[in-house]
Scaffold this active site. Structure first.
Site, PDB file in Angstrom:
ATOM      1  N   GLY A 113       0.802   5.704   0.655  1.00 44.86           N
ATOM      2  CA  GLY A 113       0.058   6.884   0.479  1.00 44.86           C
ATOM      3  C   GLY A 113       0.716   8.381   0.491  1.00 44.86           C
ATOM      4  O   GLY A 113       1.821   8.234  -0.101  1.00 44.86           O
ATOM      5  N   LYS A 139     -13.769   4.284   5.854  1.00 43.77           N
ATOM      6  CA  LYS A 139     -13.956   4.262   4.487  1.00 43.77           C
ATOM      7  C   LYS A 139     -13.618   3.143   3.843  1.00 43.77           C
ATOM      8  O   LYS A 139     -12.748   2.708   5.187  1.00 43.77           O
ATOM      9  CB  LYS A 139     -13.146   5.716   3.340  1.00 43.77           C
ATOM     10  CG  LYS A 139     -11.747   5.564   3.702  1.00 43.77           C
ATOM     11  CD  LYS A 139     -11.305   6.934   3.121  1.00 43.77           C
ATOM     12  CE  LYS A 139      -9.936   7.038   3.409  1.00 43.77           C
ATOM     13  NZ  LYS A 139      -9.282   7.906   2.511  1.00 43.77           N
ATOM     14  N   ASP A 183     -12.123   8.408   9.714  1.00 42.14           N
ATOM     15  CA  ASP A 183     -11.895   8.492   8.620  1.00 42.14           C
ATOM     16  C   ASP A 183     -11.888   6.923   8.686  1.00 42.14           C
ATOM     17  O   ASP A 183     -11.096   5.591   7.646  1.00 42.14           O
ATOM     18  CB  ASP A 183     -10.180   8.621   8.586  1.00 42.14           C
ATOM     19  CG  ASP A 183      -9.778   9.096   6.880  1.00 42.14           C
ATOM     20  OD1 ASP A 183     -10.241   8.655   5.965  1.00 42.14           O
ATOM     21  OD2 ASP A 183      -8.677   8.117   5.963  1.00 42.14           O
ATOM     22  N   VAL A 203       3.217   1.429   2.978  1.00 37.45           N
ATOM     23  CA  VAL A 203       3.523   0.239   3.633  1.00 37.45           C
ATOM     24  C   VAL A 203       3.936  -1.309   3.124  1.00 37.45           C
ATOM     25  O   VAL A 203       3.771  -1.314   2.073  1.00 37.45           O
ATOM     26  CB  VAL A 203       1.772   0.089   4.248  1.00 37.45           C
ATOM     27  CG1 VAL A 203       2.120  -1.339   4.819  1.00 37.45           C
ATOM     28  CG2 VAL A 203       0.805   0.893   4.298  1.00 37.45           C
ATOM     29  N   GLY A 242       1.028  -1.257  -0.140  1.00 40.48           N
ATOM     30  CA  GLY A 242      -0.001   0.076   0.314  1.00 40.48           C
ATOM     31  C   GLY A 242       0.805   1.588  -0.115  1.00 40.48           C
ATOM     32  O   GLY A 242       1.753   1.419   0.534  1.00 40.48           O
ATOM     33  N   ASN A 249     -10.316   2.296   4.715  1.00 45.91           N
ATOM     34  CA  ASN A 249      -9.408   1.577   5.520  1.00 45.91           C
ATOM     35  C   ASN A 249      -9.962   0.825   6.847  1.00 45.91           C
ATOM     36  O   ASN A 249      -9.674   0.914   8.122  1.00 45.91           O
ATOM     37  CB  ASN A 249      -9.186   3.310   6.628  1.00 45.91           C
ATOM     38  CG  ASN A 249      -8.546   4.025   6.050  1.00 45.91           C
ATOM     39  OD1 ASN A 249      -7.795   3.864   5.367  1.00 45.91           O
ATOM     40  ND2 ASN A 249      -9.131   5.036   6.408  1.00 45.91           N
ATOM     41  N   PHE A 255       2.663  10.268   1.992  1.00 42.95           N
ATOM     42  CA  PHE A 255       3.710  10.493   3.325  1.00 42.95           C
ATOM     43  C   PHE A 255       4.787   9.661   2.844  1.00 42.95           C
ATOM     44  O   PHE A 255       5.691   9.303   3.944  1.00 42.95           O
ATOM     45  CB  PHE A 255       3.689  11.216   4.495  1.00 42.95           C
ATOM     46  CG  PHE A 255       3.097  12.590   3.784  1.00 42.95           C
ATOM     47  CD1 PHE A 255       4.160  13.539   3.376  1.00 42.95           C
ATOM     48  CD2 PHE A 255       2.122  13.085   3.665  1.00 42.95           C
ATOM     49  CE1 PHE A 255       3.959  15.110   3.147  1.00 42.95           C
ATOM     50  CE2 PHE A 255       1.224  14.036   3.626  1.00 42.95           C
ATOM     51  CZ  PHE A 255       2.193  15.362   2.650  1.00 42.95           C
ATOM     52  N   GLY A 256       4.732   8.132   2.659  1.00 39.88           N
ATOM     53  CA  GLY A 256       4.995   6.532   3.105  1.00 39.88           C
ATOM     54  C   GLY A 256       4.557   5.695   2.360  1.00 39.88           C
ATOM     55  O   GLY A 256       3.588   6.032   1.494  1.00 39.88           O
ATOM     56  N   LYS A 278       4.719   0.389   8.159  1.00 41.97           N
ATOM     57  CA  LYS A 278       3.934   1.203   7.928  1.00 41.97           C
ATOM     58  C   LYS A 278       4.959   2.169   7.918  1.00 41.97           C
ATOM     59  O   LYS A 278       5.437   2.776   8.998  1.00 41.97           O
ATOM     60  CB  LYS A 278       3.215   1.850   8.080  1.00 41.97           C
ATOM     61  CG  LYS A 278       2.088   3.137   8.478  1.00 41.97           C
ATOM     62  CD  LYS A 278       0.980   3.163   8.417  1.00 41.97           C
ATOM     63  CE  LYS A 278       0.452   4.724   8.487  1.00 41.97           C
ATOM     64  NZ  LYS A 278      -1.213   5.466   8.710  1.00 41.97           N
TER      65      LYS A 278
END
Length: 188
Positions: free
Chosen positions: A38, A159, A157, A43, A36, A162, A40-41, A58
């Site tokens: 995002g 959704k 958050d 997983v 995964g 997540n 800023f990083g 992460k």
């Protein structure tokens, strides 16, 4: 919101790759594959070299967290704090620890390998869950939220991306980067 200039994004992306090269030599974890990403990083699925178990790592770039508007550095610290304080729950991703190097902070989490609720939904006929499955997954998410609320944590958050689904089809909340804590920890 302020956008990060393309030059800064490219610089951070290059830094991210250097971090990965150094991390591949880590004595504790072997990176197996990215699972995964995002803003800023990333997983990764990683294997612990000492116990052979697989974990989700992460990784968040320190420079990107500090440079980003909106207090992302504080949110990363809050995520670690909340995950560390929570008692284990079957429908909440489990925190196993954290560490850092010069460039990044890493959270060590239970690997939940069934994908996201969103990807599972897309794989269903007509992109819809059967009613029984929808009820079960919804109930598990409600139980997870109840567990968080009992520990004075608000999951802000919620959704489908997540909510992870494990190999047995059970829901598991993940990504605590926007959580809020309230109260005195008394569960009320």
């Amino acid at each position: 919101a302020l956008a990060m200039p393309a030059q800064e994004v490219n610089r951070l992306a290059g830094s991210h790759q250097a971090t990965i090269r150094r991390f591949r030599e880590d004595p504790d974890f072997e990176l197996l594959r990215a699972v995964g990403s995002g803003t800023f990083g990333k997983v990764w699925l990683a294997r612990n070299r000492h116990n052979g178990r697989q974990y989700a790592l992460k990784g968040m770039q320190k420079a990107a967290l500090r440079a980003a508007p909106g207090g992302l550095w504080r949110r990363a610290i809050a995520e670690k704090h909340v995950l560390a304080k929570l008692a284990p729950h079957p429908f909440v991703v489990r925190w196993h620890g954290c560490f850092q190097n010069d460039d990044a902070v890493f959270l060590v989490l239970t690997y939940v390998g069934g994908g996201t609720l969103e990807s599972l939904q897309r794989a269903q006929p007509g992109a819809r869950f059967a009613e029984r499955a929808a009820r079960a997954l919804s109930a598990e998410v409600v139980l997870a939220l109840g567990h968080l609320h009992a520990h004075d944590v608000v999951f802000r958050d919620l959704k489908p991306t997540n909510v992870l689904v494990d190999a047995r089809g059970h829901a598991c909340l993940t990504d605590f980067s926007t959580v809020s804590e309230y109260g005195d920890g008394g569960g009320g």
